[in-house]
Motif scaffolding. Structure first.
Motif, PDB file in Angstrom:
ATOM      1  N   GLY A 129       0.811  -1.223   0.000  1.00 11.76           N
ATOM      2  CA  GLY A 129       0.000   0.000   0.000  1.00 11.76           C
ATOM      3  C   GLY A 129       0.834   1.257   0.000  1.00 11.76           C
ATOM      4  O   GLY A 129       2.018   1.218   0.312  1.00 11.76           O
ATOM      5  N   PRO A 130       0.212   2.377  -0.358  1.00  8.40           N
ATOM      6  CA  PRO A 130      -1.179   2.599  -0.745  1.00  8.40           C
ATOM      7  C   PRO A 130      -1.483   2.091  -2.158  1.00  8.40           C
ATOM      8  O   PRO A 130      -0.621   2.142  -3.029  1.00  8.40           O
ATOM      9  CB  PRO A 130      -1.352   4.114  -0.666  1.00  8.40           C
ATOM     10  CG  PRO A 130      -0.032   4.693  -0.291  1.00  8.40           C
ATOM     11  CD  PRO A 130       0.974   3.639  -0.257  1.00  8.40           C
ATOM     12  N   LEU A 131      -2.729   1.601  -2.338  1.00  5.74           N
ATOM     13  CA  LEU A 131      -3.105   0.977  -3.602  1.00  5.74           C
ATOM     14  C   LEU A 131      -4.512   1.396  -4.031  1.00  5.74           C
ATOM     15  O   LEU A 131      -5.385   1.634  -3.189  1.00  5.74           O
ATOM     16  CB  LEU A 131      -3.100  -0.553  -3.458  1.00  5.74           C
ATOM     17  CG  LEU A 131      -1.758  -1.247  -3.199  1.00  5.74           C
ATOM     18  CD1 LEU A 131      -2.011  -2.712  -2.874  1.00  5.74           C
ATOM     19  CD2 LEU A 131      -0.841  -1.118  -4.402  1.00  5.74           C
ATOM     20  N   LEU A 132      -4.719   1.447  -5.322  1.00  5.39           N
ATOM     21  CA  LEU A 132      -6.067   1.529  -5.866  1.00  5.39           C
ATOM     22  C   LEU A 132      -6.769   0.188  -5.666  1.00  5.39           C
ATOM     23  O   LEU A 132      -6.111  -0.864  -5.620  1.00  5.39           O
ATOM     24  CB  LEU A 132      -6.021   1.854  -7.360  1.00  5.39           C
ATOM     25  CG  LEU A 132      -5.475   3.228  -7.751  1.00  5.39           C
ATOM     26  CD1 LEU A 132      -5.148   3.252  -9.245  1.00  5.39           C
ATOM     27  CD2 LEU A 132      -6.486   4.315  -7.414  1.00  5.39           C
ATOM     28  N   ALA A 133      -8.070   0.205  -5.575  1.00  8.64           N
ATOM     29  CA  ALA A 133      -8.821  -1.053  -5.432  1.00  8.64           C
ATOM     30  C   ALA A 133      -8.529  -1.992  -6.590  1.00  8.64           C
ATOM     31  O   ALA A 133      -8.473  -3.219  -6.413  1.00  8.64           O
ATOM     32  CB  ALA A 133     -10.311  -0.758  -5.338  1.00  8.64           C
TER      33      ALA A 133
END
Length: 362
Positions: A129-133
């Motif tokens: 993370g951080p990540l898009l769904a």
């Protein structure tokens, strides 16, 4: 205590001032969020997305969208949760309230059936993370029913939203309109308070009555026993009023013109709108075209302490203009009112960076 007594005029003034829609404008998005409790997020952009028009209606021309992004993503004074930008100061009490929603049988059973999926999502965020769904694999064993039609078959966004309500993940930032997710411990402060359910209930009710200024004990704005009891001339029942707003009633900076996004929080409590303002508001967006009186997404016009009309306008960015199809007047404006509305339309045009179209009716 014996209820206070208010005229309907004074009740309206309290409501308008509580929503920061009087002549005394606030200073920045954080001040707005602290007072209102929530700045609704909605992508419908006939003029501009709701979060930005809500802030412009209160801050005026000095507001720039980058101010909101900075407060959320860099300063961490605001956060995104449950469809709104909210003050970080409200988070501990808000989470207690939202976690109760995830304890409903339907949600609890779905999470339990997807224990491995939940673990996979958290592990992916912890590692990468951080990540898009879209960057997180969907390993769900059981899909949630898509009764509303708002969701795709991908279960990742739905799991992330449940985990956000439980305080385990959080929106770190946005890329365009897409949320970027991370573990909550890397987004929220590490020293959050841990209120009891009763402390949280009381704090949330007090914030709601402060944001509303005046509201019924129960209903769309559940202020319960927060604030102080008040009777409003011509209206049945006992209402609740913010004592600080009541004390400041004589310190009145006056009114102004404001154009409100159809999803603005000022419009959410339809019964209160009808009771206090005599404004029976119906969102036109979901009505068949022949039944629309004011266009697809017209913005209510607040003139001082009364709703006086609807602004039917479109920001046509392809053509590079703001087109005003009509200013619908509930009752004919006098010359001063008409000029005030026109001046606000010109301010909106300037804020958007779009000149009025040659065919605008204003």
């Amino acid at each position: 205590m014996a209820p206070h007594r208010l005229s309907r005029d004074d009740a309206r003034r309290i409501a308008v001032r509580a929503q920061l829609l009087d002549a005394d404008r606030p200073g920045d998005p954080v001040e707005v969020a602290e007072q209102l409790g929530a700045i609704k997020i909605d992508p419908t952009s006939v003029i501009a997305p709701c979060e930005h028009t809500m802030l412009w209606a209160r801050l005026g021309f000095p507001y720039e969208p980058g101010q909101l992004a900075k407060a959320v993503e860099r300063d961490r004074l605001l956060l995104e949760l449950d469809g709104a930008f909210r003050p970080m100061s409200l988070l501990p009490h808000l989470l207690v309230e939202l976690r109760r929603w995830t304890e409903r049988d339907r949600i609890r059973d779905w999470v339990a059936a997807n224990a491995r999926f939940r673990t996979d999502v958290l592990a992916r965020l912890r590692a990468e993370g951080p990540l898009l769904a879209a960057a997180i694999p969907d390993t769900a064993a059981v899909a949630r029913p898509n009764d509303s039609g708002w969701y795709s078959d991908n279960q990742v966004p739905r799991m992330l939203e449940v985990l956000a309500l439980q305080g385990e993940v959080a929106v770190s930032r946005r890329e365009g309109r897409n949320r970027v997710w991370d573990l909550a411990e890397r987004v929220y402060p590490g020293d959050l308070a841990d209120p009891t359910p009763e402390e949280a209930r009381r704090a949330m009710a007090e914030r709601r009555v402060r944001a509303a200024g005046i509201a019924r004990h129960s209903g769309w704005t559940p202020v319960r026993d927060a604030g102080e009891p008040v009777e409003v001339e011509g209206l049945q029942g006992v209402w609740r009023v913010d004592p600080e707003a009541l004390a400041a009633l004589d310190d009145d900076p006056g009114g102004r013109v404001a154009f409100l996004n159809p999803y603005d929080g000022m419009l959410a409590d339809r019964r209160r709108l009808d009771d206090l303002f005599g404004f029976h508001y119906v969102l036109q967006q979901f009505k068949p075209k022949p039944e629309r009186r004011y266009g697809l997404f017209a913005h209510p016009i607040l003139l001082g302490d009364r709703f006086a009309g609807m602004l039917e306008a479109t920001a046509d960015r392809k053509a590079g203009v703001l087109h005003v199809a009509a200013v619908h007047e509930f009752l004919p404006f006098d010359e001063e009112e008409r000029e005030s509305v026109r001046a606000e339309v010109l301010e909106l045009s300037r804020w958007l960076g779009l000149p009025l179209s040659d065919t605008s009716d204003v």
